[in-house]
Structure formats: C-alpha cells, structure tokens
Design a protein around this motif. Sequence first.
Motif, short mmCIF file in Angstrom:
data_model
loop_
_atom_site.label_atom_id
_atom_site.label_comp_id
_atom_site.label_asym_id
_atom_site.label_seq_id
_atom_site.Cartn_x
_atom_site.Cartn_y
_atom_site.Cartn_z
N ALA A 182 -4.43 -5.70 11.30
CA ALA A 182 -3.48 -5.79 10.18
C ALA A 182 -4.22 -6.01 8.87
O ALA A 182 -3.85 -5.45 7.83
CB ALA A 182 -2.49 -6.92 10.43
N GLU A 183 -5.29 -6.82 8.91
CA GLU A 183 -6.07 -7.06 7.70
C GLU A 183 -6.80 -5.78 7.27
O GLU A 183 -6.86 -5.46 6.07
CB GLU A 183 -7.08 -8.18 7.95
N ALA A 184 -7.35 -5.05 8.23
CA ALA A 184 -8.04 -3.79 7.90
C ALA A 184 -7.06 -2.81 7.26
O ALA A 184 -7.38 -2.13 6.27
CB ALA A 184 -8.67 -3.19 9.15
N VAL A 185 -5.86 -2.72 7.82
CA VAL A 185 -4.85 -1.81 7.28
C VAL A 185 -4.43 -2.26 5.88
O VAL A 185 -4.22 -1.43 4.98
CB VAL A 185 -3.63 -1.73 8.23
N ARG A 186 -4.33 -3.58 5.68
CA ARG A 186 -3.97 -4.09 4.35
C ARG A 186 -5.03 -3.68 3.33
O ARG A 186 -4.70 -3.25 2.20
CB ARG A 186 -3.83 -5.61 4.38
N LEU A 187 -6.29 -3.82 3.71
CA LEU A 187 -7.37 -3.43 2.80
C LEU A 187 -7.32 -1.94 2.49
O LEU A 187 -7.52 -1.52 1.34
CB LEU A 187 -8.72 -3.79 3.41
#
Length: 671
Positions: free
Chosen positions: A182-187
């Motif tokens: 989820a963090e990678a997608v947010r970035l």
Amino acid sequence: MFRGIDEVDWASLRHAYGSAEDVPGLLRGLASADPVERQTALDGMYGAVHHRGEVYDSTLACVPILLALAVRGEVRDRAGVVELLISIGDEGGVRGDLAAQAHAVLRARAGVFVRLAGDGDAGVRGAVPEALVRFLDPPARALALVRERITVERDDKVLLALTESLGLFARRYRLTSDAQVAEAVRLLTELSRPPYGPGLRLAALGQLAGCAPELLPADLVPAVVRLLRDRSGQRTSAAPADDCPGPDTLAGRLLRLRPSDEEGSRLLRTLHSALGSRVADRIALLCGQLTSPDPLDRCNGVWMSAGLFREWRDGHTEPVTLIGGQLGAQEDRLHDAAVAVLVELGELAAPAADQLHALVTYRPGLRVRHRERSAPALGGPLKALAGTGDARAAPVLAEVLAGPVVPDDLGLVIPHLGRAALPLAPALRRRLARVPLDAPGLHQRAVPLLSALTALGDAESLPAVLRLLRGLPDGLRRRDAVTEAAVRALGVFGGGAREAIPDLRGLLETDCAVAAADALWSVTGDADGVLPVLLRELTGPASDRRRRAAAVLGRLGPAARPALPGLREAAGSGDAWARATAACAVWRTTGEPEGFLPLLRSAWAQHPHTRATIAAHVSALGPAGTPLHDVLRAELAAPRRHRPDSGGRGIREDLALLRECREALAGRTHR
C-alpha cells in the motif's frame, strides 16, 4: 577484487560451451581499461557463463568476484556488472538448484547493493534499485531505502529506475506484505502527479497500471499523450546513435539496435504491457504516439504497434494508416521502422497500400535492396505492398524481373498476389530454366521461384521444373528442400505433369517419399500406387514424416481405408500435432469422427499450433465437418491471435487460420 580467483578449479567447472577454464579471463576483462575488452568480456559472460539465463556451477563461482567488482570505484561499467548479478539471481528466470543457490548468495550479500545505492556513478545507482527489491530483506527495509533515495536523488534516469522498482516491489509482495505494498502504491500515485516531471509521471502511471490499475486516472490516454508531448518538448537533442558506433562486439551491436529514445520506449512499452487486453485504450495511445510532433515518439509508436498487432486481432486500421504516413519521413530510422512493421503485417498493411505504391513508383531505388555481404533482396516497400495482396505490385515486380538485378526472394511474395501475378509466370519460368544447376546458392535461387510457380499453378513451367529435379547434383546443400519444392509444384500441376510420373516413382524410396507420394496421387489419382509408401512412412521412425504421411492419407479420403488401423494407432500416441493429424485423417477416410472429437477439441484448446491442421481438415470435410463448426466460430469471435508468442510469422499464420475457418463455415471445401 580478484582475491581467490586462482584458487577456484575453473577447469572442473562448466558453462554453456564446456570447460569454464576461460572464465578468469572474462572476469579480468570486466575490469579492463579498454572498452572493447570490457564489452567482449560481458558478451562472454552472457553468452557462455549465463547463457540464456541458465545458472551453471561456474556462474555460481563468479558471484563473489562480480560482487567485488561492483564495489570497486576504479572499475568502469559497473552498472553492467550489477545488471548481470540481478539476472543471475532472478528467481523468475531459469529454475534449478544452482539458480536457487545464486539467489540465496545474493540475498545474503545484499548489503553490497545497499552500499551501492548512494554510489557516485549514476549508472550504478540506476541499476541498484531492482537489486534492492529482489535481494534485500526484510521487504520493509528495501522499501524504506527506495523511498529515501527518491527524496535525495537528483538524476532523472535514476529516479525513473527507483519508480520502476516501486512497481516491482508492489507486484512482488502483493500477497505477503499488504502494508508495504500500500505504501509503494501511495508513492507511485504521488509520483504520477505534479510537481513531478513528465517522464517520471509516465513511469509512475506505467507501474500503477501493472499493480493498481484501479487508481489510474479516468482520462488515462489523453493524460499520457500530453505527458509524452511535454517530455518530448523538454528532451535535449542527443547525438544520433550512428555518430557513436561504439565497439564492434555483441553488446555494442545490441546497444546500437536499441531505439534512439530508449527511455521513452521503455516507459510506453511498460504502459502498453500493463494495459494488456484494454486494446481500445492501447490503440488510442498508439495513435497519440504516431501523431506526435517528435519523430522519436513516432518511431517508438511504430515499433510498439507491431507488438500489439502480433497479439490482438482488431483495431489495426487507424494505426496502420498513420504508420503509412511515416514512409515519407526524412529520418531514416523512422522510415525504416515503418517499412519493417508493414512488411510483417502482410495483408493488414492494406491501409498503407497507397503510400507504399507511391514509394515504389516514385523512388525505384527502393525496389531492390543491395547488401554488402549477401545477395540483393527485394526492397521492403515493394515486399510490403505485395504482402497486402494489392494488384498494383504486379507491374512493379514485372519491371524488377525485367531489370538487370533480380532478387532471389522475389518469388516469395508472388503467392500473396493471387491471380494478379499470373502475367509474371512467363518471366518466372524463364528464370527457373536459367538457374545454373551447379550454383552454390541453388537453394536460395530455385525454391522461391518454385514456390511462385506453384502458387500460380503454372503447368507450362513443367519442363523447367523437371530440368531442375533431374539435374540436382549429389551433395548439394539442402538438396531435399529443393527436391520437395519441385515435387510440390508437380503435385499442383496434377494431370498436366504426367511426364513426371517416373521421376516421382523414383523418389518413393528416398527421404522425400511422402511429398513424392502426395504429388504422384495428385498426378495419377492412383491410391493403390502410393498406399504402401504412406503406410511404411506412417509407422517409420521419423515423427515428422509420420505426421505428414497421416496428412496425405487423410487427403486420399475413402481410398485410404487400408491405412485405418495405422491411423487409429497414430491418433493414440505421439505429440499433439501428430495425434490430431491422424485423428483428422480417420475422420476424412470414414466420414465419421468416431471417438476422436474430444481429442481434437483438446488439441485445439491446449495446442494452438494444431489449429491450422484441424481447420483445414474440417474445411475439406464439407458438411461432415459440422461437429467442430462451433470451435471454428469461437475462433473467429476470439479477439486474441491463436499464437501471439510466435513472432512476426504469427500474424500471417493467424490470418490464414481465420481464412480457413471462414471458408469451412461457408462450405467452400478444398483438397
């Protein structure tokens, strides 16, 4: 950096070509000050030590030394060393115990890549992010390091690599690390928006398309086209690749084959791949690329269109028309790309036929391509025009045939023109009659001519065909291929080739027996004269000849009844193609599918290379082929080509299959 290299018993280790005793020289070559020696060494590593992704014991022994090379600042081209290590440790490649060991070693030594993440060489920094995602544990640590590097990196190419590594991270850990993914997608979502530059935003959108397509903007295609134009406007001019040819090594040649704008090509290729079956969006995107003011964007669009058309059946008309519009481009690279793709498309290139015709009419120098180290070949524009089936190609080919230089491959395009090529038959048969029988390149010269005369059914060329068949010298390279091409022509001539009956009978005990039996039956109609030969070949040791014998027996129809036991046995063993061919032959012989419908349906679904054979048999059966008509209808309705992984020839094969299906359903039977 070479500590311990001489302690390894390299002679006892292996690579793709045997003993690995030459590997120390390759490893030392990677550290050479000479760029040619470095690229030659890298060629050797990929060509032998890591051949086609394979990991050998010598490959495993190289890993510690490659890691040592990667961290030594005085070594040039360390980015190439890092990329080699990533390839060796890629668990998605060739599998096996040695590959698993290599991956484990790189995970254990992943600290090397952490150290290199802030290296002074931007090339190294650009290669490292993928290694961090693949080898660094735990995943949260790899993600944190990539995120940190994004905040401090100033080099655009490295930022692109970091962005791509986020997409790789999201795909790699989507089932095991929800919070980190989820963090990678947010970035990635952040990077796809202002204030980031157009190149970085394109990269982020491409990665989102592959790991979180639901987050893509609703106006994706217009947004991408705008970003592409913005990026092109910002790009500074670079020297053409031909101005800096580089070393004449395999690696150097591969570098020169890359697109001028390799970065742009990669960005859009990633997006196209991620969009997958969203063909309408991909077509719209292609049209945006092909109408760009920037010729490099258009060139990338031309090459990407080929990949789309190889896989999907619909939507080609507008992009092909735009590709035809590139034929007048001043940039050689763009013009050549358009020609190459149109040649591959065959009849799908018809929307560009007017531009192709204009090109071969007003620039006659493009009709024949002269090459330094090989014989002249038919020019790409004329080959593409003929490939569309456009009758306007025939008079142009006639002019080439009457000229001082006639390419050997001219005959290969004749079948595409059908009856429009009939006026060319006299010139083609005269050329065949003049081919020297002792010419070193007899195969290259004769087979295309034979193919052309066969396609035209030109029985008047019988004397020239018999001269060739009877005069082939022993020891001729590819003699059987020339013989079979001549025999196929005789079979097409049918009763008009009765003079050839003794010649065909004389071939029944040779490696060309199946082709000779097929032609002899066509000429004489005497099944009894060929059945013993076909029965022998049906049970022989050569699988290809067994399959071909079954196909000929199927064409004999009810006359092949004595072969039924052998055909039924062949339908129960061997590879899928051979079994399907034998099952079809039983059906054509008996008029009933017997119990083979499940086999044929299974072969059609699981082994696409059998579909052309099955469709041809169903077509020949006429109304009796009705039990498989539903399969043919489903094929015609399918949006995807039946063999999208078969390269350029896949388009022509697929179009031929669709044509066969339509003819079968329309009740147009053939032999």
